[in-house]
Enzyme design. Sequence first.
Site, PDB file in Angstrom:
ATOM      1  N   GLN A  62       9.242  62.639  97.896  1.00  0.00           N
ATOM      2  CA  GLN A  62       8.367  63.322  98.855  1.00  0.00           C
ATOM      3  C   GLN A  62       7.059  63.706  98.185  1.00  0.00           C
ATOM      4  OE1 GLN A  62       8.744  67.649 100.372  1.00  0.00           O
ATOM      5  NE2 GLN A  62       9.638  66.447 102.039  1.00  0.00           N
ATOM      6  N   SER A 114       4.679  69.221 103.999  1.00  0.00           N
ATOM      7  CA  SER A 114       5.140  67.879 103.666  1.00  0.00           C
ATOM      8  C   SER A 114       4.180  66.845 104.229  1.00  0.00           C
ATOM      9  CB  SER A 114       6.541  67.642 104.249  1.00  0.00           C
ATOM     10  OG  SER A 114       7.463  68.585 103.749  1.00  0.00           O
ATOM     11  N   ASP A 132      14.695  68.275 102.768  1.00  0.00           N
ATOM     12  CA  ASP A 132      13.308  68.742 102.782  1.00  0.00           C
ATOM     13  C   ASP A 132      13.178  70.210 102.394  1.00  0.00           C
ATOM     14  OD1 ASP A 132      10.498  68.461 103.366  1.00  0.00           O
ATOM     15  OD2 ASP A 132      10.829  69.468 105.278  1.00  0.00           O
TER      16      ASP A 132
END
Length: 292
Positions: free
Chosen positions: A283, A233, A208
Site C-alpha cells: 500500500q 490510502s 488496511d
Amino acid sequence: MSEALDELVGDVLDLEDIERDIFRGRSPRESLLRVFGGQVAGQAMVAAGRTVDADRDVHSLHGYFLRPGDPFAPIVYEVDRARDGRSFTTRRVTAVQHGETIFTMSASFQRAEEGVEHQAPMPDTPGPDGLPRRDMPPVPPDRPAWTTTGKALTWPLDVRYVDHAPWDESTHRPPRNRVWIRADGKLPDPSEPGGRLLHVCVLTYASDLTLLEAAVFPHVKGGAGARDVSLASLDHAMWFHRPFRADEWLLYVQESPNAGGGRGLATGRLYRDDGTLVASVVQEGLIRRREP
C-alpha cells in the site's frame, strides 16, 4: 460475534443487489470522518465475488482510492465482467458516491490448481496472548482524525501489537510493525456457500487498518493516530496465496521501505500461526504534516 463484527458481516459486507452487476453498500453506524478504506475495498470484493463462479477464488486485487467517501451516504458498486477464461476470471469494480467515482478495483479469480511452492519464513514472534489490544487506550477528544465524536471506535477486529502501538510516545522507532489480527468473533465456516469469499473480504477490510503505521512510526509520536499528521490510502494491492480463516490469529508483518514526497510505502505479509504465508499486501498512502 461482537456487535461490531455482526454489523460488518450482516450488514456492511452484505450488499444490496440493485440490478445485474450493480450493488449498494453502507457504512457502519459508528463512522470515521471519511469512509474507512478497508471497508470500500472489502465491499468492492463482495461485489466482484458475487459475479464469479463458486469454483474460483480470488488471488489478487489492485485498488485505487480516488476521493474520500462520505460515511453517511450509500455507495454504489458497478461491476464490469472483464474476462471469463478457462482458468482465470477478471472483474473491474467502480465505487460511486454522489455521482463521482471514489474507488476503482481490479480483481482476479483462479480455479484451484497445483504448482511449485516456496514461501518467506515467518519471523520468530511472541504469540498474541497478553499483548496490548488496539482498543485498550482511550482516544483523547483532541484527536479528531479518528472519529466524528472524539471517542474510540469499536472495531470488528481483535488487534494485538507486538513491537510498538499507536499510543506509544517513544521516539526512534524503526519503520516496522508486527501485529496479530483476527475477526473479533466466529465467522461462518469457509466450506459454507460464500464462506471463502467472506473470509477474504474480512481480511481485505483488516489489511488496511495498521499497514501505514510502519511508514509513520519513525517520524511522529503516537504513530498513525497522532495529531500532527494526516493519512489517506492512495492505492492498495493484495495477493492471496493459501487458505486461511479470518477469525483465527494471523501475524501481520509490516515494513516501510520508503517515505518521501508526501507519500509512504508499506508492505505486509500475513501468516497463520503455524507459519504458513497466506497473503501479501502493498500500500502507498498520503502522509502530510498538519498545519500548526
